[in-house]
Design a protein around this motif. Structure first.
Motif, PDB file in Angstrom:
ATOM      1  N   THR A   1       0.487  -0.917   0.530  1.00 18.49           N
ATOM      2  CA  THR A   1      -0.125   0.102   0.150  1.00 18.49           C
ATOM      3  C   THR A   1       0.782   1.394  -0.475  1.00 18.49           C
ATOM      4  O   THR A   1       2.218   1.271   0.545  1.00 18.49           O
ATOM      5  N   ALA A   2       0.216   1.930  -0.054  1.00 20.97           N
ATOM      6  CA  ALA A   2       1.309   4.180  -0.816  1.00 20.97           C
ATOM      7  C   ALA A   2       1.273   4.224   0.805  1.00 20.97           C
ATOM      8  O   ALA A   2       0.856   3.728   2.077  1.00 20.97           O
ATOM      9  N   GLY A   3       2.400   4.855   0.735  1.00 19.93           N
ATOM     10  CA  GLY A   3       2.691   5.167   2.183  1.00 19.93           C
ATOM     11  C   GLY A   3       3.770   3.512   2.939  1.00 19.93           C
ATOM     12  O   GLY A   3       4.434   3.472   4.310  1.00 19.93           O
ATOM     13  N   SER A   4       3.898   1.951   2.803  1.00 23.62           N
ATOM     14  CA  SER A   4       4.809   0.903   3.268  1.00 23.62           C
ATOM     15  C   SER A   4       5.835   1.082   3.092  1.00 23.62           C
ATOM     16  O   SER A   4       6.732   1.480   1.832  1.00 23.62           O
ATOM     17  N   PRO A   5       6.059   0.915   3.378  1.00 26.23           N
ATOM     18  CA  PRO A   5       8.656   0.464   3.673  1.00 26.23           C
ATOM     19  C   PRO A   5       8.243   0.031   3.076  1.00 26.23           C
ATOM     20  O   PRO A   5       7.458  -1.720   2.452  1.00 26.23           O
ATOM     21  N   ARG A   6       9.283  -0.359   1.765  1.00 26.99           N
ATOM     22  CA  ARG A   6      10.348  -0.958   0.770  1.00 26.99           C
ATOM     23  C   ARG A   6      10.155  -2.272   2.098  1.00 26.99           C
ATOM     24  O   ARG A   6      10.961  -2.378   3.022  1.00 26.99           O
ATOM     25  N   GLY A   7      10.027  -3.745   1.242  1.00 28.81           N
ATOM     26  CA  GLY A   7      10.077  -5.022   1.402  1.00 28.81           C
ATOM     27  C   GLY A   7       9.107  -5.800   2.497  1.00 28.81           C
ATOM     28  O   GLY A   7       9.528  -6.504   3.081  1.00 28.81           O
ATOM     29  N   ALA A   8       8.106  -4.419   2.605  1.00 29.30           N
ATOM     30  CA  ALA A   8       7.369  -5.049   3.693  1.00 29.30           C
ATOM     31  C   ALA A   8       6.150  -6.049   2.600  1.00 29.30           C
ATOM     32  O   ALA A   8       6.749  -6.133   2.058  1.00 29.30           O
ATOM     33  N   ALA A   9       5.538  -6.364   3.365  1.00 28.96           N
ATOM     34  CA  ALA A   9       4.427  -7.218   3.234  1.00 28.96           C
ATOM     35  C   ALA A   9       2.804  -6.542   3.552  1.00 28.96           C
ATOM     36  O   ALA A   9       3.005  -6.194   4.356  1.00 28.96           O
ATOM     37  N   GLY A  10       1.905  -7.191   2.247  1.00 34.13           N
ATOM     38  CA  GLY A  10       0.629  -7.092   2.443  1.00 34.13           C
ATOM     39  C   GLY A  10       0.046  -7.881   2.534  1.00 34.13           C
ATOM     40  O   GLY A  10       0.182  -9.110   1.703  1.00 34.13           O
ATOM     41  N   GLY A  11      -1.204  -7.579   2.802  1.00 34.67           N
ATOM     42  CA  GLY A  11      -2.345  -9.304   2.488  1.00 34.67           C
ATOM     43  C   GLY A  11      -3.484  -8.724   2.557  1.00 34.67           C
ATOM     44  O   GLY A  11      -3.960  -7.557   3.206  1.00 34.67           O
ATOM     45  N   CYS A  12      -4.449  -9.379   1.970  1.00 32.40           N
ATOM     46  CA  CYS A  12      -6.243  -8.994   1.684  1.00 32.40           C
ATOM     47  C   CYS A  12      -6.945 -10.689   2.630  1.00 32.40           C
ATOM     48  O   CYS A  12      -5.898 -11.394   1.868  1.00 32.40           O
ATOM     49  N   ALA A  13      -7.585 -10.041   2.854  1.00 28.73           N
ATOM     50  CA  ALA A  13      -8.930 -11.444   3.167  1.00 28.73           C
ATOM     51  C   ALA A  13      -9.813 -11.536   1.897  1.00 28.73           C
ATOM     52  O   ALA A  13     -10.256  -9.821   2.423  1.00 28.73           O
ATOM     53  N   ALA A  14     -10.382 -12.642   1.898  1.00 22.17           N
ATOM     54  CA  ALA A  14     -11.629 -12.125   0.776  1.00 22.17           C
ATOM     55  C   ALA A  14     -12.090 -13.600   1.057  1.00 22.17           C
ATOM     56  O   ALA A  14     -11.799 -14.509   1.296  1.00 22.17           O
ATOM     57  N   ARG A  15     -13.200 -13.406   0.500  1.00 23.26           N
ATOM     58  CA  ARG A  15     -13.966 -14.923  -0.350  1.00 23.26           C
ATOM     59  C   ARG A  15     -14.080 -15.195  -1.590  1.00 23.26           C
ATOM     60  O   ARG A  15     -14.600 -15.096  -2.267  1.00 23.26           O
ATOM     61  N   THR A  16     -13.302 -16.220  -1.485  1.00 22.59           N
ATOM     62  CA  THR A  16     -14.181 -17.612  -2.669  1.00 22.59           C
ATOM     63  C   THR A  16     -15.456 -17.331  -3.384  1.00 22.59           C
ATOM     64  O   THR A  16     -16.230 -17.171  -2.893  1.00 22.59           O
ATOM     65  N   ALA A  17     -15.715 -17.780  -4.942  1.00 23.96           N
ATOM     66  CA  ALA A  17     -17.520 -17.916  -5.223  1.00 23.96           C
ATOM     67  C   ALA A  17     -18.364 -19.342  -4.529  1.00 23.96           C
ATOM     68  O   ALA A  17     -18.937 -18.787  -4.458  1.00 23.96           O
ATOM     69  N   ALA A  18     -16.801 -19.893  -3.098  1.00 24.76           N
ATOM     70  CA  ALA A  18     -17.311 -20.882  -3.170  1.00 24.76           C
ATOM     71  C   ALA A  18     -18.195 -20.450  -1.867  1.00 24.76           C
ATOM     72  O   ALA A  18     -18.628 -21.267  -0.702  1.00 24.76           O
ATOM     73  N   GLY A  19     -18.032 -19.334  -1.116  1.00 25.61           N
ATOM     74  CA  GLY A  19     -17.900 -18.239  -0.140  1.00 25.61           C
ATOM     75  C   GLY A  19     -17.051 -18.420   1.248  1.00 25.61           C
ATOM     76  O   GLY A  19     -17.480 -18.328   2.436  1.00 25.61           O
ATOM     77  N   GLU A  20     -16.004 -19.190   0.541  1.00 29.84           N
ATOM     78  CA  GLU A  20     -14.562 -19.619   1.949  1.00 29.84           C
ATOM     79  C   GLU A  20     -13.834 -18.662   1.572  1.00 29.84           C
ATOM     80  O   GLU A  20     -14.130 -17.799   1.256  1.00 29.84           O
ATOM     81  N   GLN A  21     -13.478 -18.289   3.105  1.00 23.58           N
ATOM     82  CA  GLN A  21     -13.079 -17.144   3.531  1.00 23.58           C
ATOM     83  C   GLN A  21     -11.028 -17.474   2.820  1.00 23.58           C
ATOM     84  O   GLN A  21     -10.298 -18.984   3.120  1.00 23.58           O
ATOM     85  N   THR A  22     -10.412 -16.876   2.536  1.00 25.25           N
ATOM     86  CA  THR A  22      -8.550 -17.272   2.036  1.00 25.25           C
ATOM     87  C   THR A  22      -8.066 -15.254   2.302  1.00 25.25           C
ATOM     88  O   THR A  22      -8.457 -15.018   1.874  1.00 25.25           O
ATOM     89  N   THR A  23      -6.769 -15.839   2.404  1.00 29.98           N
ATOM     90  CA  THR A  23      -5.880 -14.042   2.606  1.00 29.98           C
ATOM     91  C   THR A  23      -5.194 -14.523   0.839  1.00 29.98           C
ATOM     92  O   THR A  23      -4.575 -15.870   1.569  1.00 29.98           O
TER      93      THR A  23
END
Length: 142
Positions: A2-24
């Motif tokens: 994301t904007a403003g993140s330090p170099r070497g950073a990690a990012g992630g997001c949680a989402a739901r699949t089409a089947a409604g399962e939680q995934t990261t």
């Protein structure tokens, strides 16, 4: 990242699949801010590699065993790409003008030995793309 993140950073997001399962989905970046790895639910899907001296992408290795290698000309323009899937390789090699404009492309691999030639108008707009050679059955050429 994301904007403003330090170099070497990690990012992630949680989402739901089409089947409604939680995934990261997670991504990590090297010190230069280039993508290093992509993972889903802790399983690495892809890992990128870069030239140490230039920072240019040299390849991507995928969890399924596929890989892509990228080659460059002396000016640092991407001039070749080889995709390896299941022991089969498909290679694209570009013919580049000194400006980096693509003048042609040769594609070789299983059942493929083709060449594209490109033409441009005075304003550098692509006006012609001519394919010659052999392409696999089922590939549309226009």
């Amino acid at each position: 990242m994301t904007a403003g993140s330090p170099r070497g950073a990690a990012g992630g997001c949680a989402a739901r699949t089409a089947a409604g399962e939680q995934t990261t989905l997670n991504s990590s970046y090297n010190r230069d801010g280039s993508l290093n790895q992509v993972s889903r639910d802790g399983v690495v899907l892809s890992t990128s590699s870069y030239q140490a001296s230039t920072g240019l992408l040299t390849g991507v290795a995928y969890a399924n065993g596929a890989s892509v290698a990228v080659g460059y000309d002396a000016q640092g323009n991407a001039s070749s790409r080889t995709l390896n899937i299941g022991g089969q390789a498909i290679t694209e090699r570009a013919t580049l003008a000194p400006s980096g404009r693509t003048l042609g492309m040769a594609v070789t691999g299983p059942g493929t030995n083709a060449t594209w030639a490109y033409g441009y108008d005075k304003d550098s707009h692509l006006t012609q793309a001519t394919l010659s050679g052999t392409v696999p059955d089922g590939i549309s050429t226009g």
